[in-house]
Write an enzyme that holds these catalytic residues in place. Structure first.
Site, PDB file in Angstrom:
ATOM      1  N   LEU A  14     -52.900  18.880 -17.598  1.00  0.00           N
ATOM      2  CA  LEU A  14     -53.566  19.334 -18.972  1.00  0.00           C
ATOM      3  C   LEU A  14     -52.406  19.502 -20.035  1.00  0.00           C
ATOM      4  O   LEU A  14     -52.276  20.682 -20.272  1.00  0.00           O
ATOM      5  CB  LEU A  14     -54.376  20.462 -18.811  1.00  0.00           C
ATOM      6  CG  LEU A  14     -55.730  20.176 -18.195  1.00  0.00           C
ATOM      7  CD1 LEU A  14     -56.216  21.650 -17.896  1.00  0.00           C
ATOM      8  CD2 LEU A  14     -56.535  19.858 -19.211  1.00  0.00           C
ATOM      9  N   HIS A  15     -51.743  18.463 -20.586  1.00  0.00           N
ATOM     10  CA  HIS A  15     -50.879  18.568 -21.453  1.00  0.00           C
ATOM     11  C   HIS A  15     -51.143  17.963 -22.914  1.00  0.00           C
ATOM     12  O   HIS A  15     -51.864  16.728 -22.723  1.00  0.00           O
ATOM     13  CB  HIS A  15     -49.510  18.204 -20.930  1.00  0.00           C
ATOM     14  CG  HIS A  15     -48.899  18.878 -19.850  1.00  0.00           C
ATOM     15  ND1 HIS A  15     -48.581  20.115 -20.208  1.00  0.00           N
ATOM     16  CD2 HIS A  15     -49.210  18.747 -18.499  1.00  0.00           C
ATOM     17  CE1 HIS A  15     -48.251  20.576 -18.817  1.00  0.00           C
ATOM     18  NE2 HIS A  15     -48.723  19.821 -17.903  1.00  0.00           N
ATOM     19  N   ALA A  16     -50.674  18.259 -23.884  1.00  0.00           N
ATOM     20  CA  ALA A  16     -51.078  17.743 -25.287  1.00  0.00           C
ATOM     21  C   ALA A  16     -52.350  16.978 -25.635  1.00  0.00           C
ATOM     22  O   ALA A  16     -53.461  17.589 -25.636  1.00  0.00           O
ATOM     23  CB  ALA A  16     -49.774  16.585 -25.532  1.00  0.00           C
ATOM     24  N   PRO A  18     -54.416  15.388 -23.362  1.00  0.00           N
ATOM     25  CA  PRO A  18     -55.819  15.649 -22.509  1.00  0.00           C
ATOM     26  C   PRO A  18     -56.275  16.992 -22.801  1.00  0.00           C
ATOM     27  O   PRO A  18     -57.306  17.285 -22.850  1.00  0.00           O
ATOM     28  CB  PRO A  18     -55.083  15.598 -21.121  1.00  0.00           C
ATOM     29  CG  PRO A  18     -53.984  14.433 -21.214  1.00  0.00           C
ATOM     30  CD  PRO A  18     -53.586  14.658 -22.680  1.00  0.00           C
TER      31      PRO A  18
END
Length: 93
Positions: A14-16, A18
């Site tokens: 769950l980065h940037a 997403p």
């Protein structure tokens, strides 16, 4: 309290991008939702900084929860979004 446990389907976690997709979906759900790592403290799922702060990795289990009366459908949609690692926000979310 309704709850869904799901593994993060995005390889990068769950980065940037997403996280942005997830936060938009959580906000659009219309119910207050929290997200947490399986062993962590819950944070507001509608907060980009909070979601990024989790540092959830691909394949890692997260917990989505809400105490709203009509939360089941929203949690189901959010869990599907996370599990499938969708690249864009589906119209049904």
């Amino acid at each position: 309290m309704a709850e869904r446990r799901v593994n993060v389907g995005w390889a990068e976690g769950l980065h940037a991008r997403p996280a942005s997709i997830f936060v938009r979906a959580a906000t659009a759900s219309g119910v207050p939702v929290t997200i947490a790592k399986a062993d962590g403290n819950p944070v507001n799922a509608a907060s980009m900084l909070a979601v990024l702060g989790l540092g959830a990795q691909g394949g890692e289990e997260i917990v989505l929860a809400s105490d709203a009366d009509d939360a089941d459908a929203a949690l189901d949609r959010l869990a599907k979004l996370v599990a499938e690692g969708l690249d864009e926000l589906p119209e049904t979310v």
